[in-house]
Scaffold this active site. Structure first.
Site: not given
Length: 505
Positions: A253, A287
């Protein structure tokens, strides 16, 4: 020249959000690994811990759903019983972390993840019937979800609770054991999380590891049955190299530059208000935060004016406002200043929506116009409250701009006409997408979360998280009466006739 993994991890800087893989404050916990007072090689204790978990898994390789549900409830109970303490620890680690944001972005999303697993997990683990095909009838085919064994989870500093506990929920629902490496940039949160997990689970079931870069490097080199890493693309390369030595499957991720595309006929004020919420959450240290905005040429001034007004409404008396989060460290604060200063030196204009203060690391959003494409601001993931505007003259130009760059973790579109929504959906590739919203796709209970290309691989959350931490084992069961002997040697006329029938179109 390629760096060794420990060196690369130890020398991280910039926007790297890797959990416990960057050099910073060492763990304040004693633990079994990464103790600053113990100069020994952390690999020995990590390997021993992994061996203990693997042995425990072999003793009970397929936990019942009642056991898994009991573990999920225990995790939920201990974390939510200490919600205030965890929020206080995060606030201390950041210097100022909005408690409202911790409740919304960490605890609410985590509760939904646990509740969903408890509600659906029993169904997820049931064998799935599959077609065996007419030539194997009356044999039966099924897929049996099987625990992988021991999962490794590497946690970043920006959402330390959610990004540590959410993958753990998936791993526990799938019947696994887990080792979790926390970030040393959030030492208080990491220490508290280790203590809470330690009082809830046996160490051969779930274990939290705290320590510096050497511990992080040793952790990612372990032969886990699956490794999930959340962090920067740059460190993701090194983690994948380390995992490759053991052929450890990975879920990465990562991040990247997530674009916002404001359509030609979009509601501009709504778009600004909405994406500003996504950019200011955790001061942009997310993110999937909007990284730059593509907007119709000529609307830049209106965008800036609306953003300035809206930011003042969201965070009045900014200098004393407790709803806005500080930048995690002086190093990250200075990095953001360098990105802005370099862009300005190259001809960009900075439009600050409020003040900034290096002493408290409070950094109000800055909208940037005219930034040259070669500047670091336009090349690197920002991971903070800087927001470049990129004007376009046609939708085709905007789509080309997105598609010429690395595939992002998220893409945000503001448009009300179905044609634009359909084109952007089908003509771009991203880890996830939200229409007329930012960030919220990560909170949708039934959607997988993950990246693509440079923004990551694999996915988790919900059923996809269960599947990520499971071996979906295909099982064929032959019937007592079957025709297998008809296609066995010696191959004669009957065999040739059967083959002709099988291959007939």
């Amino acid at each position: 020249m390629k760096q060794d993994l420990p060196e690369a991890l130890a020398r991280q800087d910039g926007n790297d959000s890797g959990g416990g893989l960057s050099r910073g404050a060492q763990s304040t916990t004693s633990g079994q690994t990464g103790n600053p007072g113990n100069p020994g090689d952390p690999r020995e204790s990590l390997h021993a811990l992994l061996a203990a978990q693997r042995e425990a898994h072999q003793r009970a390789p397929f936990p019942s759903w009642s056991e898994r549900a009991r573990n999920l409830r225990a995790l939920r109970d201990v974390l939510f019983a200490h919600q205030d303490a965890l929020a206080e620890a995060m606030n201390a680690d950041f210097g100022q972390r909005s408690k409202a944001e911790v409740a919304l972005a960490e605890f609410v999303v985590l509760k939904q993840e646990i509740d969903g697993a408890l509600k659906h997990g029993g169904r997820w683990m049931r064998p799935q019937r599959r077609r065996a095909g007419k030539w194997l009838a009356p044999g039966r085919a099924r897929v049996v979800p099987q625990p992988l064994g021991v999962a490794g989870i590497v946690v970043p500093w920006n959402y330390p609770l959610l990004l540590g506990a959410s993958p753990l929920v998936c791993a526990l629902a799938a019947g696994n054991r887990a080792m979790i490496k926390m970030s040393e940039l959030t030492p208080r949160t990491s220490a508290l999380f280790e203590a809470l997990i330690g009082q809830t689970f046996a160490r051969d079931h779930v274990a939290v590891v705290n320590g510096d870069a050497a511990v992080g490097a040793a952790f990612t080199a372990l032969p886990f049955d699956h490794l999930l890493f959340t962090g920067s693309t740059r460190v993701g390369h090194e983690v994948m190299r380390a995992a490759a030595a053991n052929l450890t499957p990975v879920t990465l991720e990562l991040g990247g530059k997530s674009p916002v595309l404001i359509g030609e006929h979009a509601r501009l004020n709504y778009a600004v208000d909405s994406l500003l919420l996504g950019k200011t959450l955790n001061a942009g240290q997310t993110c999937i935060a909007p990284d730059y905005v593509l907007l119709p040429r000529g609307s830049e001034a209106a965008f800036i004016a609306r953003a300035r007004t809206r930011f003042g409404e969201l965070y009045p008396d900014f200098a004393n406002n407790r709803d806005y989060t500080s930048i995690i460290s002086a190093r990250h604060y200075e990095r953001l200043e360098r990105l802005a200063d370099e862009a300005q030196a190259e001809g960009a204009q900075l439009h600050a929506l409020g003040p900034r203060d290096a002493a408290t690391r409070r950094f109000a959003p800055v909208i940037v116009t005219g930034a040259p494409a070669h500047t670091a601001l336009m090349q690197e993931e920002i991971f903070g409250p800087l927001l470049p505007l990129v004007p376009y003259d046609s939708l085709e130009e905007a789509l080309r701009y997105v598609n010429e760059r690395a595939r992002p973790l998220a893409l945000y579109l503001y448009a009300d006409d179905a044609r634009t929504v359909e084109r952007v959906t089908h003509e771009t590739v991203a880890g996830g997408m939200s229409v007329n919203e930012t960030l919220m796709h990560i909170a949708a209970e039934g959607l997988p979360f993950g990246g693509v290309g440079a923004s990551g691989m694999g996915a988790y959350h919900g059923y996809e998280g269960f599947a990520t931490f499971s071996r979906m084992k295909p099982v064929f069961t032959q019937a007592r009466v079957n025709a297998r002997g008809l296609i066995a040697p010696p191959y004669g006329r009957l065999f040739k006739l059967l083959i002709r029938v099988m291959l007939k179109f």
